[in-house]
Design a protein around this motif. Structure first.
Motif, PDB file in Angstrom:
ATOM      1  N   ALA A  44       3.057  -0.933  22.133  1.00  0.00           N
ATOM      2  CA  ALA A  44       3.794  -1.580  21.043  1.00  0.00           C
ATOM      3  C   ALA A  44       3.160  -2.943  20.781  1.00  0.00           C
ATOM      4  O   ALA A  44       3.001  -3.758  21.687  1.00  0.00           O
ATOM      5  CB  ALA A  44       5.256  -1.735  21.410  1.00  0.00           C
ATOM      6  N   GLY A  45       2.756  -3.179  19.513  1.00  0.00           N
ATOM      7  CA  GLY A  45       2.132  -4.445  19.158  1.00  0.00           C
ATOM      8  C   GLY A  45       0.613  -4.393  19.113  1.00  0.00           C
ATOM      9  O   GLY A  45      -0.023  -5.373  18.720  1.00  0.00           O
ATOM     10  N   THR A  46      -0.019  -3.263  19.548  1.00  0.00           N
ATOM     11  CA  THR A  46      -1.481  -3.150  19.475  1.00  0.00           C
ATOM     12  C   THR A  46      -1.918  -3.134  18.009  1.00  0.00           C
ATOM     13  O   THR A  46      -1.375  -2.392  17.176  1.00  0.00           O
ATOM     14  CB  THR A  46      -1.963  -1.861  20.152  1.00  0.00           C
ATOM     15  N   LYS A  47      -2.946  -3.930  17.699  1.00  0.00           N
ATOM     16  CA  LYS A  47      -3.458  -3.960  16.330  1.00  0.00           C
ATOM     17  C   LYS A  47      -4.186  -2.648  16.027  1.00  0.00           C
ATOM     18  O   LYS A  47      -5.066  -2.239  16.770  1.00  0.00           O
ATOM     19  CB  LYS A  47      -4.400  -5.134  16.126  1.00  0.00           C
ATOM     20  N   VAL A  48      -3.793  -2.019  14.913  1.00  0.00           N
ATOM     21  CA  VAL A  48      -4.436  -0.756  14.547  1.00  0.00           C
ATOM     22  C   VAL A  48      -5.246  -0.896  13.257  1.00  0.00           C
ATOM     23  O   VAL A  48      -6.026   0.001  12.901  1.00  0.00           O
ATOM     24  CB  VAL A  48      -3.390   0.363  14.384  1.00  0.00           C
ATOM     25  N   GLY A  49      -5.039  -1.991  12.522  1.00  0.00           N
ATOM     26  CA  GLY A  49      -5.786  -2.210  11.273  1.00  0.00           C
ATOM     27  C   GLY A  49      -5.346  -3.503  10.616  1.00  0.00           C
ATOM     28  O   GLY A  49      -4.782  -4.390  11.269  1.00  0.00           O
ATOM     29  N   ALA A  50      -5.606  -3.599   9.294  1.00  0.00           N
ATOM     30  CA  ALA A  50      -5.232  -4.801   8.541  1.00  0.00           C
ATOM     31  C   ALA A  50      -4.743  -4.393   7.157  1.00  0.00           C
ATOM     32  O   ALA A  50      -5.161  -3.370   6.588  1.00  0.00           O
ATOM     33  CB  ALA A  50      -6.423  -5.752   8.432  1.00  0.00           C
ATOM     34  N   ILE A  51      -3.830  -5.209   6.641  1.00  0.00           N
ATOM     35  CA  ILE A  51      -3.261  -4.923   5.315  1.00  0.00           C
ATOM     36  C   ILE A  51      -4.357  -4.983   4.260  1.00  0.00           C
ATOM     37  O   ILE A  51      -5.200  -5.886   4.251  1.00  0.00           O
ATOM     38  CB  ILE A  51      -2.129  -5.908   4.989  1.00  0.00           C
ATOM     39  N   GLY A  52      -4.341  -3.958   3.355  1.00  0.00           N
ATOM     40  CA  GLY A  52      -5.349  -3.895   2.298  1.00  0.00           C
ATOM     41  C   GLY A  52      -4.798  -3.365   0.996  1.00  0.00           C
ATOM     42  O   GLY A  52      -3.574  -3.357   0.762  1.00  0.00           O
ATOM     43  N   LEU A  53      -5.723  -2.856   0.160  1.00  0.00           N
ATOM     44  CA  LEU A  53      -5.382  -2.373  -1.169  1.00  0.00           C
ATOM     45  C   LEU A  53      -5.976  -0.985  -1.427  1.00  0.00           C
ATOM     46  O   LEU A  53      -6.177  -0.617  -2.588  1.00  0.00           O
ATOM     47  CB  LEU A  53      -5.899  -3.351  -2.235  1.00  0.00           C
ATOM     48  N   THR A  54      -6.252  -0.233  -0.362  1.00  0.00           N
ATOM     49  CA  THR A  54      -6.891   1.067  -0.547  1.00  0.00           C
ATOM     50  C   THR A  54      -5.858   2.117  -0.969  1.00  0.00           C
ATOM     51  O   THR A  54      -4.672   2.029  -0.623  1.00  0.00           O
ATOM     52  CB  THR A  54      -7.580   1.530   0.754  1.00  0.00           C
ATOM     53  N   GLY A  55      -6.305   3.123  -1.756  1.00  0.00           N
ATOM     54  CA  GLY A  55      -5.416   4.179  -2.226  1.00  0.00           C
ATOM     55  C   GLY A  55      -4.632   3.737  -3.459  1.00  0.00           C
ATOM     56  O   GLY A  55      -5.039   2.845  -4.209  1.00  0.00           O
ATOM     57  N   ASN A  56      -3.480   4.367  -3.668  1.00  0.00           N
ATOM     58  CA  ASN A  56      -2.660   4.104  -4.849  1.00  0.00           C
ATOM     59  C   ASN A  56      -1.716   2.949  -4.543  1.00  0.00           C
ATOM     60  O   ASN A  56      -0.665   3.125  -3.921  1.00  0.00           O
ATOM     61  CB  ASN A  56      -1.880   5.373  -5.219  1.00  0.00           C
ATOM     62  N   THR A  57      -2.054   1.720  -4.965  1.00  0.00           N
ATOM     63  CA  THR A  57      -1.247   0.537  -4.697  1.00  0.00           C
ATOM     64  C   THR A  57      -1.479  -0.508  -5.775  1.00  0.00           C
ATOM     65  O   THR A  57      -2.540  -0.562  -6.393  1.00  0.00           O
ATOM     66  CB  THR A  57      -1.589  -0.056  -3.317  1.00  0.00           C
ATOM     67  N   THR A  58      -0.450  -1.312  -5.997  1.00  0.00           N
ATOM     68  CA  THR A  58      -0.556  -2.402  -6.970  1.00  0.00           C
ATOM     69  C   THR A  58      -0.628  -3.769  -6.294  1.00  0.00           C
ATOM     70  O   THR A  58      -0.694  -4.794  -6.973  1.00  0.00           O
ATOM     71  CB  THR A  58       0.659  -2.379  -7.920  1.00  0.00           C
ATOM     72  N   GLY A  59      -0.566  -3.807  -4.971  1.00  0.00           N
ATOM     73  CA  GLY A  59      -0.642  -5.063  -4.252  1.00  0.00           C
ATOM     74  C   GLY A  59      -0.889  -4.816  -2.762  1.00  0.00           C
ATOM     75  O   GLY A  59      -0.742  -3.692  -2.257  1.00  0.00           O
ATOM     76  N   ALA A  60      -1.298  -5.843  -2.066  1.00  0.00           N
ATOM     77  CA  ALA A  60      -1.608  -5.723  -0.628  1.00  0.00           C
ATOM     78  C   ALA A  60      -0.326  -5.487   0.166  1.00  0.00           C
ATOM     79  O   ALA A  60       0.603  -6.300   0.110  1.00  0.00           O
ATOM     80  CB  ALA A  60      -2.306  -6.985  -0.142  1.00  0.00           C
ATOM     81  N   HIS A  61      -0.272  -4.388   0.853  1.00  0.00           N
ATOM     82  CA  HIS A  61       0.894  -4.082   1.682  1.00  0.00           C
ATOM     83  C   HIS A  61       0.532  -2.931   2.626  1.00  0.00           C
ATOM     84  O   HIS A  61      -0.517  -2.302   2.499  1.00  0.00           O
ATOM     85  CB  HIS A  61       2.104  -3.700   0.814  1.00  0.00           C
ATOM     86  N   VAL A  62       1.454  -2.656   3.597  1.00  0.00           N
ATOM     87  CA  VAL A  62       1.337  -1.472   4.449  1.00  0.00           C
ATOM     88  C   VAL A  62       2.521  -0.575   4.169  1.00  0.00           C
ATOM     89  O   VAL A  62       3.671  -1.022   4.157  1.00  0.00           O
ATOM     90  CB  VAL A  62       1.257  -1.825   5.955  1.00  0.00           C
ATOM     91  N   HIS A  63       2.214   0.684   3.840  1.00  0.00           N
ATOM     92  CA  HIS A  63       3.271   1.681   3.624  1.00  0.00           C
ATOM     93  C   HIS A  63       3.544   2.330   4.982  1.00  0.00           C
ATOM     94  O   HIS A  63       2.686   2.988   5.560  1.00  0.00           O
ATOM     95  CB  HIS A  63       2.800   2.724   2.602  1.00  0.00           C
TER      96      HIS A  63
END
Length: 279
Positions: free
Chosen positions: A236-255
């Protein structure tokens, strides 16, 4: 007539003195062990010395006894010297053997002390290693106990979409929670598990999925980068990536999605609250 008797007495005295002198000389010769005198006296003992055969035999016996005594004494001296030498040699050998035995005993004692010291050092090193391993295990256990069981997928966020929300941005109702944050903000595993996916998934962009111990799968989409690979174990808490804008998105976020059976998503909000965190 009287003159004749006087001459006869004088002759008798002279013969007596001669006999006494010869006897005294013979006795001295026997005492001193003089062989030459006795040898020459043997044949003439009765003719020229006036000794009787018994006296000559006695003189010869005395000479022989004296010679035998001298020989025995010499033999005794030689034997005593030989015994003394042999005794000294035995003593020397005994001393050397004793020294060798003492040296061997000292060497064995030293070897035993060294072996004991080495064994003690090995035991101490082993005990120290075991203690170190135990301390590390204890520290790890403590760290695991202190570590959070569940965390939110990111920080510094605000929610821009919730589960079941309708809208023109999705082909169907929204299937998760959208945590909007600055581009590059770390995305973290919400709970311990194993990475089962790290790939680009069309409208979801770069996506990571993690299977947890109870079989639940959590999904993280629209990443700018991956920090894990398939097969990695995470906490729990291990970094797995970073917030970006890849795929179908209108702003930087994690779905973020929660799939208890690995297929069908449920509302992440009550699931997170049930595990002790509030989105």
């Amino acid at each position: 007539m009287a003159r004749h008797r006087s001459k006869a007495r004088n002759k008798q005295r002279s013969t007596s003195r001669r006999t006494q002198l010869v006897g005294l000389t013979a006795a001295l010769a026997a005492t001193a062990g003089t062989i030459g005198f006795t040898a020459s006296l043997g044949e003439a003992s009765t003719a020229s010395t006036g000794l009787s055969p018994s006296q000559a035999d006695a003189l010869t016996a005395a000479r022989v006894e004296r010679r035998d005594l001298g020989s025995r004494d010499a033999n005794r001296i030689d034997l005593s010297l030989a015994e003394a030498k042999a005794y000294q040699e035995r003593q020397a050998r005994g001393t050397l053997t004793s020294r060798r035995a003492l040296a061997l005993s000292a060497a064995k004692a030293k070897a035993a002390r060294n072996a004991a010291a080495n064994a003690k050092a090995v035991a101490a090193a082993k005990a120290a290693a075991i203690a170190k391993e135990a301390a590390l295990a204890k520290a790890e256990a403590k760290a695991r106990a202190a570590a959070p069981k569940v965390v939110l997928p990111t920080t510094g966020y605000h929610l821009t979409a919730r589960f079941g929300q309708a809208g023109g941005r999705w082909s169907r109702n929204h299937t998760g929670l959208d945590f909007a944050a600055a581009y590059g903000t770390p995305i973290r595993a919400v709970m311990a598990g194993e990475v089962i996916q790290a790939a680009f998934e069309g409208a979801y962009g770069r996506q990571v999925k993690i299977r947890h111990a109870d079989g639940t799968v959590t999904s993280y989409s629209h990443m700018a980068e991956f920090d894990v690979s398939v097969g990695d174990s995470v906490s729990a808490g291990t970094k797995v990536g970073a917030i970006g804008l890849t795929g179908n998105t209108t702003g930087a976020h994690v779905h973020f999605e929660v799939l208890p059976d690995g297929q069908n998503p449920i509302n992440p909000d009550p699931w997170l609250r049930k595990h002790g965190v509030n989105p």
